[in-house]
Each structure stands twice: as structure tokens, then as C-alpha cells.
Design an enzyme around this catalytic site. Structure first.
Site, PDB file in Angstrom:
ATOM      1  CG  ASP A  47      -1.779  -1.301   1.262  1.00  0.00           C
ATOM      2  OD1 ASP A  47      -1.243  -2.341   1.706  1.00  0.00           O
ATOM      3  OD2 ASP A  47      -2.940  -1.278   0.837  1.00  0.00           O
ATOM      4  CG  ASP A  80      -4.273  -0.988  -2.709  1.00  0.00           C
ATOM      5  OD1 ASP A  80      -4.745  -1.562  -3.720  1.00  0.00           O
ATOM      6  OD2 ASP A  80      -4.987  -0.570  -1.779  1.00  0.00           O
ATOM      7  CE1 TYR A  83      -4.107   3.148  -2.000  1.00  0.00           C
ATOM      8  CE2 TYR A  83      -1.721   3.059  -1.823  1.00  0.00           C
ATOM      9  CZ  TYR A  83      -2.969   2.589  -1.449  1.00  0.00           C
ATOM     10  OH  TYR A  83      -3.089   1.571  -0.552  1.00  0.00           O
ATOM     11  CG  ASN A 118      -8.690  -2.434  -3.056  1.00  0.00           C
ATOM     12  OD1 ASN A 118      -7.685  -2.837  -2.458  1.00  0.00           O
ATOM     13  ND2 ASN A 118      -9.411  -1.424  -2.599  1.00  0.00           N
ATOM     14  CG  HIS A 212      -4.330  -5.833  -1.752  1.00  0.00           C
ATOM     15  ND1 HIS A 212      -3.355  -4.955  -1.332  1.00  0.00           N
ATOM     16  CD2 HIS A 212      -5.517  -5.156  -1.623  1.00  0.00           C
ATOM     17  CE1 HIS A 212      -3.913  -3.810  -0.980  1.00  0.00           C
ATOM     18  NE2 HIS A 212      -5.221  -3.897  -1.144  1.00  0.00           N
ATOM     19  CG  HIS A 221     -10.098  -2.440   4.496  1.00  0.00           C
ATOM     20  ND1 HIS A 221     -11.075  -1.778   3.804  1.00  0.00           N
ATOM     21  CD2 HIS A 221      -8.937  -1.807   4.188  1.00  0.00           C
ATOM     22  CE1 HIS A 221     -10.531  -0.788   3.104  1.00  0.00           C
ATOM     23  NE2 HIS A 221      -9.233  -0.784   3.334  1.00  0.00           N
ATOM     24  CG  HIS A 247      -7.384  -4.382   1.796  1.00  0.00           C
ATOM     25  ND1 HIS A 247      -7.605  -3.523   0.746  1.00  0.00           N
ATOM     26  CD2 HIS A 247      -8.622  -4.717   2.271  1.00  0.00           C
ATOM     27  CE1 HIS A 247      -8.920  -3.340   0.587  1.00  0.00           C
ATOM     28  NE2 HIS A 247      -9.553  -4.053   1.493  1.00  0.00           N
ATOM     29  CG  ASP A 248      -7.164  -3.259   7.431  1.00  0.00           C
ATOM     30  OD1 ASP A 248      -7.855  -2.286   7.018  1.00  0.00           O
ATOM     31  OD2 ASP A 248      -7.674  -4.249   7.995  1.00  0.00           O
TER      32      ASP A 248
END
Ligand SMILES: *[C@@H]1O[C@H](CO)[C@@H](O)[C@H](O)[C@H]1NC(C)=O
Length: 331
Positions: A47, A80, A83, A118, A212, A221, A247-248
Site C-alpha cells: 500500500d 495497492d 494510488y 483493489n 493483497h 477493513h 489492504h489495511d
């Protein structure tokens, strides 16, 4: 490269992708051990791609120092990568601005084995798989799902975004690049079947699955229901040692009482501090560590032992965990 040859490359990739989907075989990559004892050292980040902002650059600097100390063999990115909406195409300057120009320390100029998150699916997801990016920056390696073989550990990277129902049923004005994913049911059942058979066949000392999305998390999440239903039973039945995700936007370690499986979140590559901590979704006794800020994780893996460390932006070790194979076997 001319735009015609880029188009050709793209057509080939899409074709290969279709073949892979039809044949349903996970692509294998080998990363030979370079250390005499066969051990491997890995850094895990998730991320991250925000053009250096939200402490991404400061963290990159610290990653460089730690990767040097730990003599890291390769890096894992839990997705991720860019962004807010992945890459527009292979020529998107975000690739340089968020990746090549950020992770510049010599110790980080190793292969980055990467999956999609995502947010990557909100752009041109196929572009991130392109050989054009590998040619631009040889450390980049990204596939939707693949197996990475090292001598002592086998890593199973899985594409978790298509498991999340809400991206299909309630996409909230977001457009996802589902090329190669539809029909979804077939894509998911093929992936699950291939993952299961690869795990059954695996003779590696350590089995590590990377995706992910969370399976278990107390972050904003929380648990990913579909992965708990569909993937978790396969991991437990096949003696997987670690599940690693992003993800988190936090660092996190959750153990499990009834299996050897450890859940490790390394999603603190840039924007963090979301404040989520939903303890109701987790058995409190399995909660080992939670940090809401930026950071990353390292893993040292030998024939007999595995050691995990989580670091903050200053390079402080926030959490350490280690176990021997006999510990894992005794559960
Ligand atoms: C950057 O890191 C510091 C130290 O953890 C933190 O106090 C600060 O809020 C972070 N900045 C952002 C934008 O997250």
C-alpha cells in the site's frame, strides 16, 4: 519502443493471460538462494505508491538501511502499488514517481515480487503486468497470481481483489479493470483449484501465501469474508505457515490457536493512521501486535527457523516474532 511494438506486446500479454486463465496453471518463478546456508531474507511492504507523500519517501529511506543490514534477497509488495487508481498505461509517470525514483537504495535494487490490490484494479490492471515496465525498471515483477520458488520456501501469490463481492455488486462509482477475470466464478474456482493442488504438491520446508486482502485483521477493513470462507480452509488443510497481506494500512500480527498459520499485515507503505481497531472480529488471545502507522516487515527464513520483525518509519523494531519448524509442527 514504438507504439506499434507496444501494442504488439500488449496483445501478446492479453493472449498469454487468456491462455493462463483457460489452462489454469499458476506460473512458476524461481529465485535461487545466494547465501551459502540456503537461507533467505525478505522485506515486505504494501500500500505504498503515493509519489513520496504520506511518509512514503521517509519509509523508503529506512527500508534501504534495514534491507542493507538484513542482506535482503528480494522484496514482496502486497499490492495497492499505485494510488489512487493504479496506472493509466505503461507510460504513466507514476511508475517512476512512486516506484523507481523512490526506492533507490542499493539494498532495495532487488526483485520486487508484486501482486495487485483493489486500487490497482481501478486503473489499467494489465499495464502493471507488462514487460515494458520490467524493461524500464528491472526490479519490477508483477503478476496476478504466481508461485515463487526459493530453495527452502515456496511463496504462493494470489489475486485476492476478485474475491471481494462489493467491487462487483456495489462498486461505488469506481470502474474496475476486470479483463482476464470474467466470468468471475470460473476465475475464482480455477484459482482456488490451482492454489490447492500447488499446495498439496509442494515439498518446500515453508509454505507462505501472499495476497493483497486480509484474511484476519482488526484494521478498518477487518476480515475478508470471502477469503475466510474460500481460501482459509485450503491454507489450514495444507499446513501453510504464513499468510501475508496488505489492504489495511497498518502493521499487524495475528496467530491462530488451532493451526500453525500466522496472519501478517504489512500495509503501511504510505498513508496510514486510519484508527481502526475492531477487536470484536478476532479472538483476543490470538492478537499479537497492531500498529496503525507507517512501517514494513522483514522475514529471515532458514531450514529450521523463521523470524519476523516489524519496523516503524524510524527503523525501530516494534514487534518481533520467531518460531522453529518444530513449533509449527507441534500445533
Ligand atoms: C509521518 O510519520 C510520523 C512518525 O510516525 C507521524 O507522526 C506523521 O503523522 C506521519 N505523517 C503522515 C502524513 O502520516
Amino acid at each position: 519502443m514504438g507504439s506499434n511494438s507496444q501494442l504488439m506486446v500488449l496483445i501478446i500479454i492479453i493472449f498469454v493471460e487468456i491462455l493462463v486463465t483457460v489452462n489454469g496453471e499458476l506460473h512458476r518463478v524461481v529465485h535461487p538462494a545466494t547465501k551459502a546456508d540456503g537461507s533467505i531474507s525478505v522485506l515486505v511492504i504494501g500500500d505504498w505508491g503515493r509519489k513520496g507523500m504520506y511518509n512514503q519517501s521517509q519509509l523508503a529511506y529506512q527500508m534501504g538501511i534495514t534491507a542493507e543490514k538484513k542482506d535482503v534477497d528480494f522484496i514482496i509488495s502486497t499490492g495497492d502499488n499505485f494510488y489512487p487508481s493504479g496506472l493509466t498505461d505503461e507510460n504513466d509517470p507514476a511508475f517512476d514517481e512512486s516506484f523507481t525514483n523512490i526506492y533507490t537504495a542499493p539494498s532495495l535494487l532487488k526483485k520486487w515480487y508484486t501482486v495487485l490490490g483493489n486500487h490497482d484494479y481501478r486503473g489499467n490492471a494489465i499495464a502493471q503486468l507488462s514487460p515494458i515496465l520490467k524493461a524500464k525498471d528491472s526490479k519490477w515483477f508483477c503478476m496476478k497470481s504466481f508461485i515463487l520458488n526459493t530453495d527452502i520456501a515456496e511463496f504462493f501469490f494470489i489475486d485476492t481483489t476478485p474475491f471481494e463481492d462489493k467491487y462487483f455488486t456495489d462498486p461505488e462509482d469506481e470502474v474496475y479493470d476486470w479483463r482476464g477475470v470474467l466470468p468471475r466464478d470460473k476465475y475464482l474456482s480455477t484459482l482456488l483449484r490451482d492454489l490447492e493442488s500447488a499446495l498439496i504438491e509442494s515439498r518446500a520446508k515453508w509454505k507462505i501465501v501472499v495476497g493483497h486482502h486480509t484474511i484476519k485483521s482488526v484494521g478498518i477493513h477487518g476480515n475478508t469474508k470471502k477469503l475466510v470462507q474460500k481460501v482459509l480452509p485450503i491454507l489450514e488443510a495444507n499446513d501453510v505457515d504464513l499468510y501475508i497481506n496488505g489492504h489495511d494500512h497498518c502493521l499487524e500480527h495475528i496467530s491462530s490457536h488451532h493451526s500453525r498459520l500466522q496472519f501478517l499485515t504489512s500495509g503501511g507503505g504510505s498513508k496510514a493512521w486510519r484508527g481502526g481497531y475492531d477487536r470484536t472480529s478476532i479472538n483476543e488471545k490470538e492478537m499479537r501486535f497492531y500498529y496503525d502507522g507507517q512501517g514494513f516487515m522483514t522475514m529471515q527464513i532458514t531450514e529450521t527457523d523463521i523470524d519476523i520483525d516489524f519496523y516503524d518509519i524510524f527503523g525501530n523494531v516494534l514487534h518481533k516474532w520467531g518460531a522453529s519448524k518444530s513449533y509449527f509442527s507441534s500445533i
